[in-house]
Design a protein around this motif. Sequence first.
Motif, PDB file in Angstrom:
ATOM      1  N   SER A 197       0.815  -1.226   0.000  1.00 48.67           N
ATOM      2  CA  SER A 197       0.000   0.000   0.000  1.00 48.67           C
ATOM      3  C   SER A 197       0.845   1.271   0.000  1.00 48.67           C
ATOM      4  CB  SER A 197      -0.926   0.001   1.224  1.00 48.67           C
ATOM      5  OG  SER A 197      -0.168  -0.006   2.425  1.00 48.67           O
ATOM      6  N   ALA A 198       2.139   1.147  -0.252  1.00 52.31           N
ATOM      7  CA  ALA A 198       3.045   2.300  -0.169  1.00 52.31           C
ATOM      8  C   ALA A 198       2.627   3.443  -1.086  1.00 52.31           C
ATOM      9  CB  ALA A 198       4.476   1.861  -0.484  1.00 52.31           C
ATOM     10  N   ASP A 199       2.153   3.139  -2.290  1.00 54.46           N
ATOM     11  CA  ASP A 199       1.760   4.204  -3.220  1.00 54.46           C
ATOM     12  C   ASP A 199       0.514   4.943  -2.730  1.00 54.46           C
ATOM     13  OD1 ASP A 199       0.310   1.892  -3.569  1.00 54.46           O
ATOM     14  OD2 ASP A 199       0.201   2.035  -5.754  1.00 54.46           O
ATOM     15  N   PHE A 200      -0.415   4.220  -2.107  1.00 49.12           N
ATOM     16  CA  PHE A 200      -1.620   4.866  -1.582  1.00 49.12           C
ATOM     17  C   PHE A 200      -1.304   5.699  -0.337  1.00 49.12           C
ATOM     18  CE2 PHE A 200      -3.551   1.093  -3.738  1.00 49.12           C
ATOM     19  CZ  PHE A 200      -4.195   1.803  -4.740  1.00 49.12           C
ATOM     20  N   GLN A 201      -0.297   5.297   0.418  1.00 49.81           N
ATOM     21  CA  GLN A 201       0.075   6.043   1.616  1.00 49.81           C
ATOM     22  C   GLN A 201       0.594   7.443   1.269  1.00 49.81           C
ATOM     23  OE1 GLN A 201       2.772   3.711   4.102  1.00 49.81           O
ATOM     24  NE2 GLN A 201       1.671   1.830   3.571  1.00 49.81           N
ATOM     25  N   LEU A 202       1.103   7.612   0.056  1.00 54.94           N
ATOM     26  CA  LEU A 202       1.626   8.914  -0.349  1.00 54.94           C
ATOM     27  C   LEU A 202       0.524   9.931  -0.621  1.00 54.94           C
ATOM     28  CD1 LEU A 202       4.423   7.724  -2.822  1.00 54.94           C
ATOM     29  CD2 LEU A 202       4.725   8.553  -0.477  1.00 54.94           C
ATOM     30  N   VAL A 203      -0.670   9.447  -0.968  1.00 57.02           N
ATOM     31  CA  VAL A 203      -1.748  10.367  -1.350  1.00 57.02           C
ATOM     32  C   VAL A 203      -2.930  10.342  -0.389  1.00 57.02           C
ATOM     33  CG1 VAL A 203      -1.158  10.296  -3.802  1.00 57.02           C
ATOM     34  CG2 VAL A 203      -2.725   8.590  -2.877  1.00 57.02           C
ATOM     35  N   VAL A 210      -6.445   3.903   2.983  1.00 52.83           N
ATOM     36  CA  VAL A 210      -5.304   3.242   2.357  1.00 52.83           C
ATOM     37  C   VAL A 210      -5.567   1.747   2.233  1.00 52.83           C
ATOM     38  CG1 VAL A 210      -2.890   2.575   2.676  1.00 52.83           C
ATOM     39  CG2 VAL A 210      -3.584   4.952   3.053  1.00 52.83           C
ATOM     40  N   ARG A 211      -6.074   1.149   3.327  1.00 58.17           N
ATOM     41  CA  ARG A 211      -6.359  -0.289   3.301  1.00 58.17           C
ATOM     42  C   ARG A 211      -7.439  -0.608   2.270  1.00 58.17           C
ATOM     43  NH1 ARG A 211      -9.143  -4.273   7.761  1.00 58.17           N
ATOM     44  NH2 ARG A 211     -10.970  -3.138   7.037  1.00 58.17           N
ATOM     45  N   THR A 212      -8.487   0.218   2.226  1.00 57.23           N
ATOM     46  CA  THR A 212      -9.583  -0.011   1.287  1.00 57.23           C
ATOM     47  C   THR A 212      -9.102   0.057  -0.151  1.00 57.23           C
ATOM     48  OG1 THR A 212     -11.218   0.892   2.845  1.00 57.23           O
ATOM     49  CG2 THR A 212     -11.834   0.811   0.513  1.00 57.23           C
ATOM     50  N   GLU A 213      -8.295   1.060  -0.467  1.00 62.40           N
ATOM     51  CA  GLU A 213      -7.810   1.224  -1.834  1.00 62.40           C
ATOM     52  C   GLU A 213      -6.863   0.084  -2.217  1.00 62.40           C
ATOM     53  OE1 GLU A 213      -8.900   3.335  -4.104  1.00 62.40           O
ATOM     54  OE2 GLU A 213     -10.341   3.937  -2.555  1.00 62.40           O
ATOM     55  N   THR A 214      -6.066  -0.366  -1.255  1.00 65.64           N
ATOM     56  CA  THR A 214      -5.155  -1.483  -1.524  1.00 65.64           C
ATOM     57  C   THR A 214      -5.946  -2.747  -1.820  1.00 65.64           C
ATOM     58  OG1 THR A 214      -3.527  -0.519  -0.011  1.00 65.64           O
ATOM     59  CG2 THR A 214      -3.212  -2.818  -0.629  1.00 65.64           C
ATOM     60  N   LEU A 215      -6.965  -3.021  -0.997  1.00 66.07           N
ATOM     61  CA  LEU A 215      -7.801  -4.192  -1.223  1.00 66.07           C
ATOM     62  C   LEU A 215      -8.579  -4.082  -2.526  1.00 66.07           C
ATOM     63  CD1 LEU A 215      -9.137  -4.761   2.409  1.00 66.07           C
ATOM     64  CD2 LEU A 215      -7.571  -6.257   1.152  1.00 66.07           C
ATOM     65  N   ARG A 216      -9.006  -2.881  -2.860  1.00 66.31           N
ATOM     66  CA  ARG A 216      -9.719  -2.678  -4.123  1.00 66.31           C
ATOM     67  C   ARG A 216      -8.816  -3.023  -5.313  1.00 66.31           C
ATOM     68  NH1 ARG A 216     -14.046   0.672  -5.150  1.00 66.31           N
ATOM     69  NH2 ARG A 216     -13.672   1.818  -3.195  1.00 66.31           N
ATOM     70  N   SER A 217      -7.564  -2.576  -5.247  1.00 65.93           N
ATOM     71  CA  SER A 217      -6.616  -2.862  -6.322  1.00 65.93           C
ATOM     72  C   SER A 217      -6.363  -4.368  -6.438  1.00 65.93           C
ATOM     73  CB  SER A 217      -5.302  -2.127  -6.054  1.00 65.93           C
ATOM     74  OG  SER A 217      -4.329  -2.463  -7.015  1.00 65.93           O
ATOM     75  N   ILE A 218      -6.181  -5.025  -5.295  1.00 70.37           N
ATOM     76  CA  ILE A 218      -5.950  -6.479  -5.301  1.00 70.37           C
ATOM     77  C   ILE A 218      -7.186  -7.202  -5.817  1.00 70.37           C
ATOM     78  CG2 ILE A 218      -5.525  -8.492  -3.829  1.00 70.37           C
ATOM     79  CD1 ILE A 218      -3.843  -6.629  -2.028  1.00 70.37           C
TER      80      ILE A 218
END
Length: 342
Positions: A197-203, A210-218
């Motif tokens: 989730s490093a890229d989402f943590q930047l924005v 961050v967790r939601t967006e990471t899971l969405r991508s996966i």
Amino acid sequence: MWRIFGFIINEVYPAVYSLHLHLGNQHQVTFHAHENLTNVMNSDFSTKSMLTEFFATNQVDQNVRKLLYKEFPEFYVWSQQYKIWTIRKKQVVIGRIVTANPFEGERYYLQMLLNHIRGHLSFDHLKTVNGILAPTFREAATMYGLLQRDDSLEECLYEASLYQMSFSLRRLFATILVYCNPTNPRDLWEHFKQDMSADFQLVESSSSTVRTETLRSISTIFESMGRNINSFHLIDQNIDFNQDEFLFREIDDELAIPILEENLHASTLLNCEQQNAYNSILQKVLSNETAIFFIDGRGGTGKTLLYKALLATIRTKQLIALATVSSGVAASILLGGRTAHS
């Protein structure tokens, strides 16, 4: 044919008993076409299967609890008419549980438990290890020590996390879960979720976002592989994203398939028989009528030319045509081609 029939394929001794395998309330139920479905669903008879009645027999007879499910037919006979197990009086048989693939998830781990653990009284009892009810059959199998650890997969993700971008790491993570069948996907998720989730943590400043967006991508990657993220139980609750997003993305991908000039020109090169098929199929498509056609011919008679002409014409009208074939080689010949099992 002589070679195949050179092997004895009937009257084999001893007989092999095929044992049903299903998760709770997911067994097949047969009924007559005229029956009321509500009555069928509410019937006690419909709730019974080989497996549920195996559990029921264990509940009332302590002597059979020493038997594995696959050993049960050696001593009991299944009555399909009455859906009960009765004591076997003659004939020797061997029990075999129907095959389950690791890709099937929970059904596979249920099979693993039934093949190794004795004396269980229900699905929940089968998931109970040392008084602890495991949330899944997979975790129960892990607690029983039936699954190996994921050290090599963890090392693979750790090495990748040192140099790969977050998106690449998420794709590797999804690939490992789908094709490598790790013992505990949640442990891998917990261990590497920060790296993924490093890229989402930047924005994003919120950790939940961050967790939601990471899971969405996966989840998107899983969908492209034909799998559902919830089958891996990465978090306690089910993950439910907007399914319309996936649908729109699929539609956009199909509409973006390029149309080659040579394929557009193919419709002018068709012979009489090809033209007849081309017109018949296109007429059904453009009139929005349901139909199925079977095109037959030897190699080199121009079937692929016909397919390319149809695909190009349909796609120029902003319609979607799925070019589905049986092999990867055939899929590579057609633009947007894919194998049926993909």
